[in-house]
Design a protein around this motif. Structure first.
Motif, short mmCIF file in Angstrom:
data_model
loop_
_atom_site.label_atom_id
_atom_site.label_comp_id
_atom_site.label_asym_id
_atom_site.label_seq_id
_atom_site.Cartn_x
_atom_site.Cartn_y
_atom_site.Cartn_z
N GLY A 168 44.92 33.17 43.34
CA GLY A 168 44.42 32.06 42.53
C GLY A 168 44.71 32.26 41.06
O GLY A 168 45.36 33.22 40.64
N GLY A 169 44.18 31.33 40.29
CA GLY A 169 44.34 31.37 38.85
C GLY A 169 43.20 30.63 38.19
O GLY A 169 42.10 30.54 38.75
N ASN A 170 43.45 30.08 37.03
CA ASN A 170 42.43 29.39 36.27
C ASN A 170 42.03 28.09 36.98
O ASN A 170 42.77 27.11 36.97
N GLU A 171 40.88 28.12 37.65
CA GLU A 171 40.28 26.96 38.32
C GLU A 171 41.10 26.47 39.52
O GLU A 171 41.05 25.29 39.87
N PHE A 172 41.83 27.37 40.19
CA PHE A 172 42.50 26.96 41.42
C PHE A 172 42.68 28.17 42.35
O PHE A 172 42.69 29.32 41.92
N PHE A 204 27.99 31.04 47.03
CA PHE A 204 29.45 30.95 46.97
C PHE A 204 30.00 32.24 46.39
O PHE A 204 29.60 32.68 45.31
N MET A 205 30.95 32.85 47.12
CA MET A 205 31.58 34.09 46.67
C MET A 205 33.10 33.94 46.81
O MET A 205 33.59 33.45 47.83
N ILE A 206 33.82 34.37 45.78
CA ILE A 206 35.28 34.25 45.83
C ILE A 206 35.91 35.51 45.24
O ILE A 206 35.45 36.04 44.22
N ASP A 207 36.96 36.00 45.91
CA ASP A 207 37.69 37.18 45.46
C ASP A 207 39.14 36.77 45.25
O ASP A 207 39.91 36.62 46.20
N THR A 208 39.51 36.57 44.00
CA THR A 208 40.87 36.21 43.63
C THR A 208 41.04 36.47 42.14
O THR A 208 40.07 36.82 41.45
N CYS A 209 42.22 36.32 41.63
CA CYS A 209 42.41 36.46 40.19
C CYS A 209 41.72 35.31 39.45
O CYS A 209 41.76 34.16 39.91
N GLN A 210 41.07 35.63 38.34
CA GLN A 210 40.33 34.65 37.54
C GLN A 210 39.31 33.88 38.39
O GLN A 210 39.11 32.68 38.24
N ALA A 211 38.66 34.62 39.27
CA ALA A 211 37.78 34.00 40.28
C ALA A 211 36.60 33.26 39.66
O ALA A 211 36.16 32.23 40.19
N ASN A 212 36.08 33.76 38.55
CA ASN A 212 34.86 33.17 38.00
C ASN A 212 35.07 31.74 37.50
O ASN A 212 34.10 31.01 37.30
#
Length: 392
Positions: A168-172, A204-212
């Motif tokens: 992922g990236g910024n908001e995707f 909700f939990m997400i593990d990716t680049c720029q996840a927050n």
């Protein structure tokens, strides 16, 4: 010689009755001492669900599949059944021709614990893992032909744990390297779920680049969110396996799973304890938490409110007198001649709650006395019959 025989039978019956009562008391005492008491919780949910998404495909994204399968194993261990888990895997690394261990997926160097095994139920696999299907699962807008096992059958008393992993990236977040889902898409899906009363609370939990950045656009209530990394920050893999030749798990998910391994269904640990365990030096990124939409203090929400599936059952006394509608049966339409089951259950529940605690205690005491008298009467009757047979 008959009198001593009768006396012996009576004494034997008395001893047997005392032994039976003492055994019953011992059993009750054992269960009272070993009773597992669930920790108090402020949640009002009655069921738990999990949606676990690996959005990547191809062999070099092996670690993303291991992330999702590791989370799948953990929530099952904590009590969420397969019927309440939607597992979406963008690829099947277990069956990849480059897998040195066919039919297996491992999340640690040395390949000790097989996450795939024989008890994995994958609901969406390969090209079924799309943005459209993910949104449809959340909102419940699925085709009538979709089986129940692929549906998120939640209601307004459901706590839902949603885990996503991939690139992922910024908001995707990318799906299958061909499309992507944005933070706005997920936020709007949650809004639809709220309007349709499809959840009580969401974690909700997400593990990716720029996840927050993926939870920055949420606006629906009762949502707690966390991610693995800040804006313009990457999320990193944890370790490589020399036999497989690739990374087997991401660092953030590895330490989350390691922490959850020490949790059981009755753990009193809260979500604040969970967030406090984050170690930036080990994870090598800065996990974030968003709790402004959550309607409870984070230190008052148990970890098992989202990761577990602990059923809370309230036992109520039977009520003999039911509240009955005074409308004559003949005046009702044909389809109303018998009250619905749900209505009868509601009336029974209301009547039970209206009983005072003293009435319930008296009822329990009388019931216990009745059982004891019935037991002793049975013993006396058996002794008399045996004695009568002995005199003939």
């Amino acid at each position: 010689m008959r009198l001593p025989i009768h006396l012996l039978l009576l004494v034997s019956g008395w001893i047997w009755g005392c032994a039976a009562n003492s055994q019953e008391d011992a059993v009750r005492e054992f269960f009272a001492e070993n009773e597992t008491v669930a920790p108090p919780t402020t949640s009002t949910h009655t069921n738990n669900w999990a949606v676990l998404v690996c959005a990547s495909r191809y062999w070099f994204n092996y670690r993303h599949m291991a992330n999702a399968l590791g989370m799948y194993r953990t929530v099952k261990h904590l009590g969420i059944p397969d019927s309440n888990i939607i597992l979406m895997l963008g690829d099947d690394a277990a069956c990849n021709s480059r897998n040195k261990f066919p039919g297996s997926v491992y999340a640690e160097k040395g390949c000790k614990l097989d996450l795939y095994g024989d008890n994995v139920e994958v609901d969406y696999r390969g090209y079924e893992v799309t943005v459209e299907n993910f949104i449809r699962v959340l909102t419940g807008r699925v085709d009538p032909s979709v089986p129940r096992s692929k549906r998120l059958l939640t209601d307004d008393r459901s706590n839902i744990f949603i885990y996503m992993t991939g690139h992922g990236g910024n908001e995707f977040l990318k799906f299958q390297d061909t499309e992507e889902i944005s933070a706005f898409d997920i936020a709007d899906a949650f809004a639809q779920m709220h309007e349709k009363r499809r959840y009580n609370e969401i974690f909700f939990m997400i593990d990716t680049c720029q996840a927050n950045t993926m939870y920055s656009k949420f606006y629906s209530p009762n949502i707690l969110a966390t991610g693995s990394s800040l804006l313009d920050e990457n999320s990193y893999s944890h370790e490589n396996d020399p036999d497989l030749g690739i990374a087997v798990i991401d660092s953030y998910t590895h330490y989350v799973l390691k922490y959850l391994e020490g949790i059981n269904k009755t753990s009193p640990l809260t979500m604040q304890d969970f967030f406090d365990h984050y170690d930036v030096e080990k994870i090598r990124s800065h996990p974030g938490v968003r709790s402004d939409l959550f309607n409870r203090p984070v230190d008052g929400a148990l970890i098992t409110d989202f990761f577990g599936g602990v059923a809370q059952v309230e036992v109520m006394q039977n009520v003999a007198d039911m509240v009955v509608d005074s409308t004559p049966v003949d005046d009702l339409p044909n389809h109303q001649t018998s009250p619905p089951l749900a209505e009868a259950a509601t009336i029974n529940s209301i009547a039970s709650r209206n009983m005072s605690s003293e009435q319930q205690a008296d009822s329990s005491s009388w019931e216990s006395t009745y059982r004891k008298c019935r037991s002793w009467l049975g013993i006396a009757l058996v002794g008399s019959l045996v004695g009568w047979v002995g005199t003939r």
